[in-house]
Motif scaffolding. Structure first.
Motif, mmCIF file in Angstrom:
data_model
loop_
_atom_site.group_PDB
_atom_site.id
_atom_site.type_symbol
_atom_site.label_atom_id
_atom_site.label_comp_id
_atom_site.label_asym_id
_atom_site.label_seq_id
_atom_site.Cartn_x
_atom_site.Cartn_y
_atom_site.Cartn_z
ATOM 1 N N TYR A 249 -7.494 21.937 -3.009
ATOM 2 C CA TYR A 249 -6.507 20.966 -2.506
ATOM 3 C C TYR A 249 -5.882 20.141 -3.621
ATOM 4 C CZ TYR A 249 -9.446 16.708 -2.486
ATOM 5 O OH TYR A 249 -10.195 15.623 -2.847
ATOM 6 N N ARG B 25 -5.190 21.121 -6.688
ATOM 7 C CA ARG B 25 -4.114 21.882 -7.308
ATOM 8 C C ARG B 25 -2.932 21.991 -6.344
ATOM 9 N NH1 ARG B 25 -3.648 24.208 -12.094
ATOM 10 N NH2 ARG B 25 -5.873 24.211 -12.514
ATOM 11 N N GLY B 26 -3.248 22.117 -5.073
ATOM 12 C CA GLY B 26 -2.177 22.138 -4.081
ATOM 13 C C GLY B 26 -1.342 20.872 -4.166
ATOM 14 N N ILE B 27 -2.014 19.742 -4.281
ATOM 15 C CA ILE B 27 -1.288 18.472 -4.381
ATOM 16 C C ILE B 27 -0.440 18.443 -5.644
ATOM 17 C CG2 ILE B 27 -1.570 15.988 -4.739
ATOM 18 C CD1 ILE B 27 -4.016 16.128 -2.907
#
Ligand SMILES: Nc1ncnc2c1ncn2[C@@H]1O[C@H](COP(=O)(O)OP(=O)(O)OP(=O)(O)O)[C@@H](O)[C@H]1O
Ligand SMILES: Nc1ncnc2c1ncn2[C@@H]1O[C@H](COP(=O)(O)OP(=O)(O)OP(=O)(O)O)[C@@H](O)[C@H]1O
Ligand SMILES: [Mg+2]
Ligand SMILES: [Mg+2]
Lengths: 316, 316, 499, 319
Positions: free
Chosen positions: A129, A131-133
């Protein structure tokens, strides 16, 4: 009898140091570019960012935990810093960046310490999450910043030693002192050695676990700032893809067991050096990338296997 | 051939600062040039034919070529290049991991005086003017070629889905922009969805399957940003028995793509030959070292591949 | 009216499915040594864990010197001046002796940094005070069980605790160290410190305690001056019936040799040991703690690497390089540390019992059969009188003694002919002990050969047909039935002259 | 009263994942009419088959208290091996057998090293990480770093089509489920995970078991790779990169504990399906890549939080 035993014990204990010295000796003989100031400086500069994370990882591993999300946090912090540098000003931007790192660390710590989630899972989730952010925040685009002040600091030096290396060495010293001479540091060893026993002795293990993840987050934040200063740019997609595992391998190659309860910053520094010198040597020797990767994998396996095997037989 | 990453082997070990020293210890009569290739990713399939082509050229021209894997890490690339300069190479070919991170690398290269060429991806706009020579595809143009094809196929309008590469890479940005600019000319063409498969075949297949679920035969055309991903898309379409109804365009000239164009399954593709790219790259580098004039941007040939001219192309 | 150092009144503590403490009352007079005795699972350890705040009582009150206190966690207990030697060793293995000594309460200097210097000095002094020498910088994982136990004792007595609780402190100590401990206890009592002493060894109780409280099934049965007790009364109160403390008689006579080990060596641990085991025989393996008995047996069953030596079973030479081969050659070993090496604590009683011989509860040897498993488990739970709410209870919730019975059950189920029992009654109450002795006899009578390690002199003398005594990894001698006596065993065990 | 409540809660936690799955399916069906179709459901299962086969293989290793990070690289290696035969020599059977054996070999090496050094969980973590790096390199060396696409035809190209991947997934799941649940072998693996030392002292040949388990994981990974390469009719030397984490995530989301001894194949299948359904649902609802990553990360965490607190409740609750 005891003498040979002593000698063997010495070699066992210092296997990695001896390996490092042998490697350096070999390289000095076969390649005159190896033992040059600029080459050695390069080795140190490269390790300074992920080395900073490695120091925090050392603390975590001593406490019997580790963090797969450090690389993602590092990327998030780097792009955040670069994007907000101009509007916030340098010092506030640094502070907020580090705070973001700490916040990610706090979430990990909360999951592991309070909710008893295994670190592998908790940080696997946060790796994804975070890295997603970071990607969402930058829309996947690399970020750059033309600020001269940070760029000059990131590529400048003090008394001939690059600023980044100085920062890293400072971090090594701080880590070592923290682990050796502070109460929280020693409690981390106790909790890593045996959480149950530490708690019976009145140590707040949850606090220790929380602390190590916050330290990891802070270190990732600092490393994010460091790399941003050096490269004046960052990429949410590419930065820190291997950082967590590299840091963990460096710690383990340095001779610290993942089972927790022992280890030191200096050992991890040696582990870092072994890996960096090895890389450097393989490149200087012109070994192809595929074979380099093969050797890298084998070296981790061999060093750890020998280390574990020896430590099991040490009781004899 | 597993030697893709392998270079001259042992001779590198004897490399020295001055080129003259080299001549003494080798039996060669002409001076051997040392060229250093800093790849962004050595392990991606695209790199393999590129490397092979470069090695061939190097062999033909008595060049000692050394290649290193940047693993997508811009900092690592900077350090590899610094190391190369320390070793004393005659020229550096630089394939940047991402555009933004090129700033310190180009600054360094410009300062140190070693001739260099940028390959495959452009550098950041802020340092563009420092770059003496760039060899690479015009991704926007390539995307435009695919876009033209789409425009032609969907004269009466229609729905398009896009499968993208790793976000933020120059290729992804250019391929998308070129394509979208073209299809914007016909406002009856609608883009239904865009998802990133990160240049990965299996991911592309999954995304295509989910597109089929979501939109079914509403889709008229698929745009795949590269040829590797197209393999997965083709598999998904043929599994669903939709190969005839839903057509594709893509970029790149993987042998598979050529076969599919030949058999009429794939409408067409914009060409991109990694071998040509590699060979041109080292050729330009060679010229730069020899002091010859080179254009600022040597564009890699990019044409539309259709069933009529497919035989003119070499698949990889 | 005498003053009490500690009163625990009407303590109730429920665990799921178990009423561990059911209105226990304990009153300990100041400056005395007070014993708590009771069968396994009676609730002794639980009561002490309520006292140190590890568990919270469901009801009841605790008074220290008349003052009611609430003990929420172990730090409160510490600050109230209560210190503990736990039944299990509680030292962090990777840390040094010094650090373990000060675990949770490290000393700091003026700079707020850890004061290694002072701590090391203090630990040295504390160890000297109890007459025990050990380098305080050594890591605990390198130490023997006895050494660890001594550190725990030194740690508990070194502070300025007013009450010291010792939960079976001698279970892993040799006679010599037990002596030391008793001297310490006498000194402490002279200083006016109150001691709560839990043990299954009744002679110790009579030796050093002033008063004793008997607990049975989570209830206080009686508190008396020790001089008003006899062993028989004590035992009767503990088990709720009268028990003879004699070793049960065995009818069988040793038969032919079915197992022999010659010239067993293990690197730096075991040197040239020979032994023979006969059918229907109980061979005792005696020695001081650290004599290498466990090591020898681990070598025999292939858990550790044998450097040299030869094993014969039923006259046939066999190779045993791992524990599976040992089992296939009909050798099994009940280990001394049940939690570490005996049980999967997360597994149920049933699953633990059948694990050594799964094909036996499987149809065609392939598919596990729930019915067979249950039948087997039921049989052994009954036969060994294992106290558990059910065969599906996780073994982690059983008391120490009952856990031990499960480990023995597991090996009985495996049908091995040669059974090694390492300290089979350690930490087990008298009633259960007697049952285990009977069990050993029954096994011998069935024709099994038994090798029993024990540090309890009575037990090894009472049970063995023959005794081998070890010292420092060497076999020091062998005593035939008519030569067996405490003096002879001790003489060989402490023999200091080296060959 | 209180007891009753606990019973319900414990039931909820026992079948919590199933509820979560049903809940997700319900919500997504309401939001998207394309989701709840037979086609899409088979689609999801087919997509999950590769990760699923890897996940059930690695479950066995995890149950014994170890971990295997090398399975992703095994997928890459087996993929290029099988495609090199399918293409260059048109010998699918040879290729498939060699590929599967290669996976077994990687597992054998992993297992032997860990067995010889008496490795614990943490040692297998780092050893198989080294192996991951090394095997990925072998895949690169073997393939010369190139893409390998198939020309189609042959048995190999059929394996990934239609219901076959689903069949293989369920087949291996059922077989391993029965083995782990109802055979002495399976029970012993659980025992090993629950207490390795006790297992050793109970006559389990730990070294043999450890080796076998890694071989199983390796073979499952290479089998998954054969199916993957057949599905996309192509392989690249990096095609399995990161798959090990996806597989392990599925295992833990299913509720198998990384400390060993607790969990099982059925749970893993559930975990695989949940992750598959979720990924598909997000795609079908046209959620873009990055928000998908964020959601996926949180789902992993939430699933495990539920599982861990459920276990806690059970251990303190009714027995
Ligand atoms: N955490 C727990 N959960 C459930 N039951 C428990 C727990 N701890 C102890 N018990 C149960 O409480 C009872 C008392 O156990 P305790 O350990 O106090 O016995 P003990 O008198 O110390 O026995 P021993 O002499 O064997 O050490 C036993 O029946 C035990 O099974
Ligand atoms: N003199 C000694 N000093 C330090 N350690 C010793 C000494 N003698 C033996 N040891 C160690 O003590 C440990 C205990 O040995 P072992 O378990 O074989 O003893 P034992 O005779 O079975 O005693 P017990 O089972 O009663 O503890 C071993 O690790 C051994 O290496
Ligand atoms: Mg007890
Ligand atoms: Mg022993």
């Amino acid at each position: 009898m005891t003498r040979t035993k002593e000698i063997r014990g010495f070699f066992t204990k210092n296997m990695v140091v001896i390996l490092l010295l042998l490697m350096m000796l070999f390289m000095t003989i076969v390649n005159r570019n190896f033992l040059t100031l600029s080459n050695l400086t390069n080795i140190f500069i490269e390790m300074s960012t992920y080395g900073t994370i490695t120091m925090a990882m050392t603390i975590a591993i001593i406490c019997g935990e580790f963090d797969l999300s450090a690389g993602a946090t590092y990327a998030l912090c780097s792009v955040f810093f670069l994007k907000n540098l101009d509007t916030m000003g340098i010092i506030p931007a640094i502070l907020v960046t580090v705070l973001i790192g700490a916040a990610v660390g706090f979430v990990n710590g909360f999951l592991v310490a309070k909710l008893d989630i295994p670190a592998f899972v908790a940080t696997l989730g946060s790796m994804t999450y975070v890295r997603g952010i970071a990607l969402f925040y930058t829309d996947g685009q690399p970020v750059s910043n033309a600020n001269q002040a940070i760029y000059q600091w990131g590529n400048g030096s003090f008394l001939g030693i690059p600023n980044l290396v100085l920062t890293f060495l400072l971090f090594v010293v701080l880590t070592e002192c923290f682990l050796k001479f502070t109460k929280s540091g020693r409690e981390i060893y106790a909790v890593g050695g045996s959480r149950k026993i530490a708690e019976l002795a009145g140590i707040n293990a949850q606090k220790s676990k929380l602390l190590i993840f916050v330290i990891l987050g802070i270190a990732a934040g600092i490393a994010g700032v460091m790399i941003s200063c050096r490269m004046a740019s960052g990429s949410a997609a590419l930065l820190g893809l291997n950082t967590s595992m590299s840091a963990i391998s460096a710690v383990v190659v340095g001779g610290t067991s993942l089972s927790g309860g022992s280890g030191s910053a200096v050992r991890s520094l040696i582990g870092l050096l072994v890996i960096s010198v090895l890389f450097n040597a393989l490149t200087l020797l012109g070994i192809g990338a595929y074979y380099q990767q093969l050797i890298r994998g084998l070296v981790v396996i061999i060093i750890v296997a020998i280390d574990v095997y020896m430590s099991l037989n040490k009781k004899d | 051939g597993g030697e893709t990453g392998q270079t001259g082997g042992g001779t590198d070990a004897q490399k020295t600062d001055e080129g003259s020293a080299q001549a003494q210890d080798t039996q060669k009569d002409t001076e051997q040039l040392n060229i250093f290739f800093a790849t962004a990713f050595m392990t991606v399939p695209y790199a393999a034919p590129m490397n092979t082509a470069m090695e061939e050229y190097a062999k033909e021209n008595n060049i000692n070529l050394q290649m290193v894997d940047g693993e997508g890490d811009s900092q690592k690339q900077l350090d590899q290049i610094k190391n190369a300069v320390t070793q004393g190479v005659d020229g550096i070919i630089y394939w940047p991991a991402d555009a933004a991170s090129t700033i310190p690398v180009v600054n360094y290269l410009a300062e140190c005086g070693v001739p260099y060429v940028v390959l495959n991806s452009k550098v950041d706009a802020s340092v563009q003017d420092k770059v003496p020579a760039y060899v690479g595809l015009d991704y926007e143009m390539a995307g435009g070629i695919s876009g033209d094809l789409a425009l032609d196929y969907l004269k009466d309008g229609g729905n398009v889905v896009v499968v993208e590469g790793v976000m933020g890479t120059e290729a992804q940005i250019g391929y998308l922009k070129g394509f979208e600019d073209k299809i914007a000319q016909n406002d009856k063409i609608k883009v239904l969805a865009k998802q990133s498969a990160e240049w990965d075949t299996a991911k592309a297949m999954k995304i295509m399957e989910d597109y089929i679920t979501t939109f079914g035969e509403e889709i008229d055309l698929v745009y795949s940003e590269d040829d590797g991903m197209y393999q997965g898309i083709a598999a998904a379409l043929s599994d669903a028995g939709l190969s005839d109804k839903i057509k594709c365009v893509c970029n790149g000239q993987l042998q598979f793509v050529l076969d599919q164009i030949q058999s009429g399954v794939l409408l067409g593709a914009s060409s991109q030959d990694p071998s040509v790219e590699g060979r041109t790259g080292i050729e330009v580098m060679h010229k730069v070292i020899m002091g010859e004039e080179v254009p600022e941007w040597t564009k890699i040939d990019c044409r539309l591949i259709t069933p009529d001219n497919v035989n003119e192309f070499n698949g990889w | 009216m005498e003053s009490y150092a500690l009163e625990m009144i009407d303590i109730v503590k429920n665990f799921p499915g178990v009423k561990a403490l059911d209105n226990v009352t304990l009153k300990v007079k100041k400056g005395e040594v007070h014993a708590i005795i009771g069968e396994n699972g009676a609730g002794k350890s639980t009561l002490m864990k309520v006292l140190n705040g590890v568990y919270q009582a469901d009801s009841g009150s605790i008074r220290l010197e008349g003052q009611e206190v609430k003990i929420g966690n172990i730090n409160t207990a510490k600050s109230l001046g209560i210190s503990f030697v736990f039944q299990e060793i509680n030292l962090v293995p990777t840390l040094s002796v010094v650090e373990n000594f000060y675990l949770g309460a490290l000393l700091k200097n003026k700079l707020n940094m850890i004061d290694w210097h002072t701590m090391t000095r203090n630990v040295k002094e504390a160890l000297e005070k109890i007459n025990f020498t050990l380098d305080p910088k050594r890591r605990v994982l390198e130490l023997t069980v006895a050494e660890k136990q001594m550190i725990e004792i030194a740690r508990a007595v070194s502070g300025n605790a007013k009450i010291i609780v010792m939960d079976e402190p001698t279970s892993s100590l040799s006679e010599n160290e037990v002596e030391k401990l008793f001297t310490i206890i006498h000194q402490l009592r002279k200083q006016g410190i109150t001691i709560i002493y839990i043990s299954h060894k009744l002679d110790e109780i009579f030796n050093i305690c002033d008063e004793a409280t008997v607990i049975r099934d989570g209830r206080t049965i009686d508190t008396r001056r020790v001089k008003d007790y006899t062993e028989d009364i004590m035992i009767e109160q503990m088990v709720g019936r009268s028990v003879t403390m004699e070793f049960p008689h065995r009818t069988s006579k040793p038969g032919e040799v079915i197992f022999s080990a010659t010239d067993i060596c293990r690197k730096n641990k075991i040197y040239h040991v020979d032994l023979e085991l006969r059918r229907g025989e109980v061979l005792g393996l005696a020695g001081l703690v650290g004599a290498g008995r466990t090591e020898l047996c681990e070598t025999i069953i292939g858990a550790e690497k044998m450097e040299a030596g030869e094993l014969r079973i039923f006259g046939k030479k066999v190779r045993v390089s791992n524990t599976r081969q040992a089992k296939h050659n009909s050798i099994g070993m009940v280990t001394e540390e049940r939690k570490e090496t005996g049980l999967a604590l997360d597994f149920s009683v049933k699953q633990n019992i059948v694990i050594t011989n799964l094909p036996k509860v499987a149809r065609k040897g392939i598919w596990l059969n729930a019915g067979k498993e249950e039948a087997a488990a039921r049989e052994y739970i009954e036969e060994l009188n294992i106290k558990t709410p059910g065969m599906n209870q996780k073994t982690m919730f059983l008391s120490g003694g009952n856990q031990q019975k499960v480990v023995i059950a597991k090996w009985l189920f495996s049908d091995v002919d040669i059974l090694i029992l390492d300290e089979p009654t350690r930490g087990i109450d008298v009633g259960a002990k007697f049952e285990i002795y009977q069990l050993i006899n029954r096994l011998a009578e069935q024709g099994k050969a038994i090798l029993m390690i024990s540090s309890e002199m009575n037990e090894i003398i009472g049970m063995s047909d023959r005794i081998i005594v070890m010292h420092n990894g060497h076999k020091k001698g062998e005593l035939e039935k008519d030569m067996i006596s405490a003096e002879n065993v001790m003489r060989l065990a402490v023999d200091t002259e080296e060959e | 009263m209180n007891k009753n409540k606990n019973k319900w809660l414990s039931l909820l936690f026992d079948y919590g994942l199933l509820f979560v799955l049903i809940l997700i399916i319900l919500i997504v069906s309401l939001l998207s009419k394309e989701f709840m179709t037979v086609d899409n459901m088979t689609n999801i299962l087919r997509q999950s088959a590769v990760i699923g086969i890897m996940a059930i293989g690695v479950t066995v290793v995890i149950l014994a208290g170890h971990i295997d990070l090398s399975i992703g690289s095994t997928v890459s290696l087996a993929g290029v091996i099988v495609m090199s035969f399918v293409n260059n020599y048109s010998m699918d059977w040879t290729g498939m057998i060699l590929a599967i054996l290669a996976g077994g070999l990687v597992g054998l090496v992993n297992g032997l090293i860990i067995a010889v050094i008496n490795g614990r969980t943490c040692d297998s973590f780092i050893i198989t990480f080294g192996m991951q790096t090394a095997v990925a390199a072998v895949a690169l060396i073997y393939s010369g770093g190139k893409y390998m696409s198939g020309t189609g035809g042959g048995v190999h190209s059929l394996l990934g089509k239609g219901y076959l991947p689903i069949f293989f997934f369920l087949f291996f799941a059922v077989v391993l489920f029965l083995v782990m649940r109802y055979t002495p072998f399976g029970r012993t693996v659980y025992f090993m995970g629950a207490n390795t030392k006790a297992a050793k002292m109970s006559g389990v040949n730990i070294k043999f078991y450890t080796t076998m388990l890694f071989v199983i994981a390796g073979i499952m990974a290479s089998t998954a790779s054969v199916i993957l390469s057949s599905r996309v009719n192509a392989a690249s030397p990096t095609s399995g990169k990161g798959y090990e984490l996806d597989a392990i995530a599925a295992v833990v989301v299913g509720g198998t504990s990384l400390t060993g001894g607790k969990g099982g194949i059925f749970k893993t299948v559930l975990g695989v399906v949940i992750i598959g359904v979720l990924g598909n649902a997000l795609n079908v609802m046209n959620v873009t890549t990055y928000p998908q990553m964020i959601i996926r990360g949180f789902i992993i965490i939430i699933a495990v939080v539920l599982d861990v607190s459920g276990n806690k409740l059970k251990n303190s609750g009714v027995n």
